[in-house]
Design an enzyme around this catalytic site. Structure first.
Site, PDB file in Angstrom:
ATOM      1  N   ASN A  76       0.815  -1.221   0.000  1.00 44.35           N
ATOM      2  CA  ASN A  76       0.000   0.000   0.000  1.00 44.35           C
ATOM      3  C   ASN A  76       0.848   1.271   0.000  1.00 44.35           C
ATOM      4  OD1 ASN A  76      -2.359   1.871   0.940  1.00 44.35           O
ATOM      5  ND2 ASN A  76      -0.811   1.997   2.553  1.00 44.35           N
ATOM      6  N   TYR A 129       3.758   9.504 -11.336  1.00 46.57           N
ATOM      7  CA  TYR A 129       2.726   8.796 -10.561  1.00 46.57           C
ATOM      8  C   TYR A 129       1.908   7.833 -11.437  1.00 46.57           C
ATOM      9  CZ  TYR A 129      -0.956   7.864  -7.185  1.00 46.57           C
ATOM     10  OH  TYR A 129      -1.839   7.225  -6.340  1.00 46.57           O
ATOM     11  N   LYS A 164       1.897   3.650 -11.507  1.00 43.26           N
ATOM     12  CA  LYS A 164       0.698   2.841 -11.261  1.00 43.26           C
ATOM     13  C   LYS A 164       0.376   1.929 -12.453  1.00 43.26           C
ATOM     14  CE  LYS A 164       0.011   4.276  -7.044  1.00 43.26           C
ATOM     15  NZ  LYS A 164       0.248   3.366  -5.902  1.00 43.26           N
TER      16      LYS A 164
HETATM   17  P1  NAD Z   1      -0.911   8.457   2.648  1.00 41.74           P
HETATM   18  O1  NAD Z   1       0.062   9.459   2.194  1.00 41.74           O
HETATM   19  O2  NAD Z   1      -1.950   8.838   3.654  1.00 41.74           O
HETATM   20  O3  NAD Z   1      -0.158   7.163   3.169  1.00 41.74           O
HETATM   21  C1  NAD Z   1       0.898   6.611   2.434  1.00 41.74           C
HETATM   22  C2  NAD Z   1       1.581   5.568   3.272  1.00 41.74           C
HETATM   23  O4  NAD Z   1       2.764   5.148   2.573  1.00 41.74           O
HETATM   24  C3  NAD Z   1       2.019   6.127   4.623  1.00 41.74           C
HETATM   25  O5  NAD Z   1       1.755   5.159   5.619  1.00 41.74           O
HETATM   26  C4  NAD Z   1       3.527   6.305   4.439  1.00 41.74           C
HETATM   27  O6  NAD Z   1       4.244   6.102   5.633  1.00 41.74           O
HETATM   28  C5  NAD Z   1       3.861   5.226   3.436  1.00 41.74           C
HETATM   29  N1  NAD Z   1       5.082   5.553   2.705  1.00 41.74           N
HETATM   30  C6  NAD Z   1       5.260   6.569   1.828  1.00 41.74           C
HETATM   31  N2  NAD Z   1       6.553   6.575   1.423  1.00 41.74           N
HETATM   32  C7  NAD Z   1       7.169   5.550   2.053  1.00 41.74           C
HETATM   33  C8  NAD Z   1       8.485   5.043   2.060  1.00 41.74           C
HETATM   34  N3  NAD Z   1       9.456   5.591   1.347  1.00 41.74           N
HETATM   35  N4  NAD Z   1       8.759   3.984   2.830  1.00 41.74           N
HETATM   36  C9  NAD Z   1       7.797   3.408   3.583  1.00 41.74           C
HETATM   37  N5  NAD Z   1       6.540   3.840   3.623  1.00 41.74           N
HETATM   38  C10 NAD Z   1       6.232   4.904   2.870  1.00 41.74           C
HETATM   39  O7  NAD Z   1      -1.560   7.893   1.328  1.00 41.74           O
HETATM   40  P2  NAD Z   1      -2.887   7.096   0.987  1.00 41.74           P
HETATM   41  O8  NAD Z   1      -3.769   8.048   0.296  1.00 41.74           O
HETATM   42  O9  NAD Z   1      -3.399   6.290   2.125  1.00 41.74           O
HETATM   43  O10 NAD Z   1      -2.293   6.128  -0.141  1.00 41.74           O
HETATM   44  C11 NAD Z   1      -2.031   4.765   0.016  1.00 41.74           C
HETATM   45  C12 NAD Z   1      -1.885   4.151  -1.351  1.00 41.74           C
HETATM   46  O11 NAD Z   1      -3.080   4.377  -2.096  1.00 41.74           O
HETATM   47  C13 NAD Z   1      -0.752   4.730  -2.192  1.00 41.74           C
HETATM   48  O12 NAD Z   1      -0.125   3.683  -2.903  1.00 41.74           O
HETATM   49  C14 NAD Z   1      -1.467   5.674  -3.145  1.00 41.74           C
HETATM   50  O13 NAD Z   1      -0.754   5.855  -4.337  1.00 41.74           O
HETATM   51  C15 NAD Z   1      -2.760   4.923  -3.350  1.00 41.74           C
HETATM   52  N6  NAD Z   1      -3.870   5.760  -3.823  1.00 41.74           N
HETATM   53  C16 NAD Z   1      -4.363   6.790  -3.058  1.00 41.74           C
HETATM   54  C17 NAD Z   1      -5.411   7.558  -3.557  1.00 41.74           C
HETATM   55  C18 NAD Z   1      -5.980   8.716  -2.767  1.00 41.74           C
HETATM   56  O14 NAD Z   1      -6.790   9.477  -3.329  1.00 41.74           O
HETATM   57  N7  NAD Z   1      -5.658   8.883  -1.495  1.00 41.74           N
HETATM   58  C19 NAD Z   1      -5.960   7.281  -4.815  1.00 41.74           C
HETATM   59  C20 NAD Z   1      -5.447   6.231  -5.554  1.00 41.74           C
HETATM   60  C21 NAD Z   1      -4.400   5.472  -5.057  1.00 41.74           C
END
Ligand code: NAD
Length: 249
Positions: free
Chosen positions: A92, A157, A161
């Site tokens: 994730n 990005y 993906k």
């Molecule tokens: P967020 O920023 O709230 O959380 C991201 C998580 O990734 C955090 O726990 C952070 O500690 C961890 N992380 C980031 N860089 C890291 C690293 N170098 N090493 C270890 N951990 C790391 O983001 P989110 O919105 O919960 O996103 C989670 C996933 O969902 C991501 O892969 C994101 O691309 C994907 N996503 C999010 C959305 C959205 O709208 N929020 C939409 C589509 C996909």
């Protein structure tokens, strides 16, 4: 019903947002969980919150650098030593990008690819032999709605993906013979910290543009990860499941 009773899961980026919701949901459904975060402080805080919610939940936390294969392998082996097995891996952790191509720092492009793609390879590489030896498992990746139609800035990005979809489909084909299923969830705009910080008016505009009329909640994604990890999804592998309220159809 405890859909993951007796299963052990590793969830990266489990300290907040979608990852944290998935950790909670897996624990509520009877799994033992190892959450990986980027720093000891945030991992400790998440563990404290979870333990205060339910002291009987079996959860541990580690903070390997996900882009360093040796660190990832060590952490995965620690989870196996602690819980005795690993059934589910949820990749994730991820970072977004917004740069214009004209100002893009090549190092920033590489960094996004490293965290969003190489880390998924690293954890999968480390966990697959363990799952194979145990007779199977489930690897889940986090794609995005942008893997269907790209986005007009921050090209790393969507590129990353699309690559996540590629890893998912390819490993599904390679690992099916070992009973390891590989799937991805492609979230739409999800109400995590970054989105909640936007002005209310902008949040309303985003919601209005989504056919289902609201943003995705982290729990919506956690529910998809729950189903795909469970035995109810035993015949599903190689899927990239959009969870986006019809935003991309
Ligand atoms: P967020 O920023 O709230 O959380 C991201 C998580 O990734 C955090 O726990 C952070 O500690 C961890 N992380 C980031 N860089 C890291 C690293 N170098 N090493 C270890 N951990 C790391 O983001 P989110 O919105 O919960 O996103 C989670 C996933 O969902 C991501 O892969 C994101 O691309 C994907 N996503 C999010 C959305 C959205 O709208 N929020 C939409 C589509 C996909």
């Amino acid at each position: 019903m405890e859909m993951l009773k007796g299963k052990v899961a590793v969830i990266t980026g489990g300290t907040r947002g979608i990852g944290y919701a998935t950790v909670r949901t897996y624990l509520e459904n009877g799994a033992k969980v190892a959450l990986f975060g980027s720093r000891k402080e945030t991992v400790d805080k998440a563990l404290e919150e979870l333990k205060s919610e339910n002291a009987s939940w079996e959860v541990m936390g580690l903070w390997p650098s996900l882009t360093d294969y040796a660190e990832v392998e060590k952490a995965i082996n620690e989870v196996k030593a602690h819980f005795g097995k690993i059934d589910v891996l949820v990749n994730n952790a991820g970072v977004s990008a917004r740069e214009s191509l004209y100002e893009y720092d090549p190092a920033a492009f590489q960094k996004t690819m490293d965290i969003n793609v190489t880390a998924v390879f690293n954890t999968s590489r480390a966990v697959a032999p363990i799952m194979k030896a145990e007779g199977g498992g489930s690897i889940l990746n986090t794609s995005s709605m942008v893997s269907r139609h790209g986005q007009p800035a921050g090209v790393a990005y969507p590129t990353s993906k699309f690559a996540v979809n590629g890893i998912t489909i390819s490993l599904a084909r390679e690992l099916a013979k070992d009973n390891i299923r590989v799937n991805a969830v492609a979230p739409g705009v999800t109400r995590t910290d970054m989105v909640s910080a936007l002005p209310q008016e902008m949040q309303e505009r985003i919601s209005a543009g989504i056919p289902i009329g609201r943003m995705c909640e982290p729990q919506d994604i956690a529910n998809a990860f729950l189903f795909l990890a469970s035995d109810m999804a035993a015949y599903i592998t190689g899927a990239v499941l959009p969870v986006d309220g019809a935003a991309t159809v």
